[in-house]
Design an enzyme around this catalytic site. Sequence first.
Site, PDB file in Angstrom:
ATOM      1  NE  ARG A 204      -6.360 -15.238  37.481  1.00 15.52           N
ATOM      2  CZ  ARG A 204      -7.279 -14.449  37.614  1.00 15.52           C
ATOM      3  NH1 ARG A 204      -7.228 -14.253  39.069  1.00 15.52           N
ATOM      4  NH2 ARG A 204      -8.109 -13.922  37.012  1.00 15.52           N
ATOM      5  CE  LYS A 229      -3.983 -11.413  34.779  1.00 19.36           C
ATOM      6  NZ  LYS A 229      -4.629 -12.383  33.642  1.00 19.36           N
ATOM      7  CG  HIS A 294      -5.517 -21.146  33.337  1.00 17.61           C
ATOM      8  ND1 HIS A 294      -5.271 -20.416  34.389  1.00 17.61           N
ATOM      9  CD2 HIS A 294      -6.291 -20.226  32.691  1.00 17.61           C
ATOM     10  CE1 HIS A 294      -5.780 -19.138  34.380  1.00 17.61           C
ATOM     11  NE2 HIS A 294      -6.310 -19.195  33.585  1.00 17.61           N
ATOM     12  NE  ARG A 297      -8.893 -18.833  36.212  1.00 24.50           N
ATOM     13  CZ  ARG A 297      -9.491 -17.749  37.009  1.00 24.50           C
ATOM     14  NH1 ARG A 297      -9.686 -18.103  38.243  1.00 24.50           N
ATOM     15  NH2 ARG A 297      -9.864 -16.373  36.517  1.00 24.50           N
ATOM     16  CG  HIS A 320     -13.130 -13.395  34.460  1.00 24.97           C
ATOM     17  ND1 HIS A 320     -14.162 -14.175  34.076  1.00 24.97           N
ATOM     18  CD2 HIS A 320     -11.998 -13.782  34.690  1.00 24.97           C
ATOM     19  CE1 HIS A 320     -13.087 -15.318  33.777  1.00 24.97           C
ATOM     20  NE2 HIS A 320     -11.925 -14.924  34.003  1.00 24.97           N
ATOM     21  CE1 TYR A 329     -13.946 -20.800  31.405  1.00 21.13           C
ATOM     22  CE2 TYR A 329     -14.563 -18.720  32.084  1.00 21.13           C
ATOM     23  CZ  TYR A 329     -13.800 -19.844  31.827  1.00 21.13           C
ATOM     24  OH  TYR A 329     -12.284 -19.599  32.144  1.00 21.13           O
TER      25      TYR A 329
END
Length: 347
Positions: A204, A229, A294, A297, A320, A329
């Site tokens: 990120r 995050k 982003h 990424r 995640h 994805y």
Amino acid sequence: MKWSAKPIKHKGENRIAVYFEKNAGLIERIKKINGARWSQTLMAWHIPDTEENRVRFKITPIAYTIPSEEAQIQIEKFKQWMRSKRYSESTIVTYSEALKSFLVFYREKAIADITNEDVILYNNEYILKNNLSASYQNQIVNAIKLFFQTIRETKMLVDKIHRPKRAKQLPNVLSKEEIKLILNAHSNIKHKMMLSLIYSCGLRCGELLALEPVHIDSKRNLVLLKNAKGKKDRIAPLSPKILEMLREYYIAFKPTKYLFEGQISGQPYDSRSLQQVLKQALQKSGITKPATLHWLRHSFATHLLENGTDLRYIQELLGHNSSKTTEIYTHVSTKSIQQIKSPFDDL
């Protein structure tokens, strides 16, 4: 196109946050507004809080109404509770402002008497009537759910507060050829290095700018991401090619505290300047897609999947919490789709 706007306090400034589902046209329009900025933390664009902008984004008077005295006290308590739980200041501001909007709507009602039906009424009479976005409604729900978990006397059943149905949007992905053009567009090694590291590790923007030289483990070819995050540490593999580039960059720039510093030594590189670095790379490479940092990424994750990397490893690399987030994805990977033969070919 549904969007919503609300007044916020961001880094001590009065601003207007604008929320909407991803839309290249609206992004370009907002960029043209003087003083417009993107916030990765708020996940929204924000603009100066001026009368012109209030009219432009149809901000309703309720947004500026003061909540009841009881609500003001409870909002302050809520802020203190979040601070004790170590929520970031930007999250505290976002949640308390969202809660304020809800409590202003019920300023004549005691908080202990607010029910789940009141949330439904608020959604219908305020959110939907003012054509506000699902993303803004979802933010309100987050704030309401968290707030009522801290209230002892309540008629609210937190688990039964429903969320809006959100649009299932696929992540934007660039091809490997496009990525190569972008990463080779800059001759400035610093600019090239930042974009390359984001793509090669799936970072990120904030994670890249928080990196320090000590976070690069050249012995094990790893990057340590501290306090990423969700306040989680994680590691990402470091390509040997990237490591060679990093050594060259380090000799040239000799960063003091952060791996990528701005014009002031010891201060991290500015996120807006980094967005400009990507924008210039797109212009130089002739790519007209409205790509953001982003997208790099997203492309990293998709290309890993197309190379046969297990989804569980990709989940770990991206940081995640849920595998469902990573599974999106599979919908943009072209590996299997390209093998499907169209019936048109048999005609």
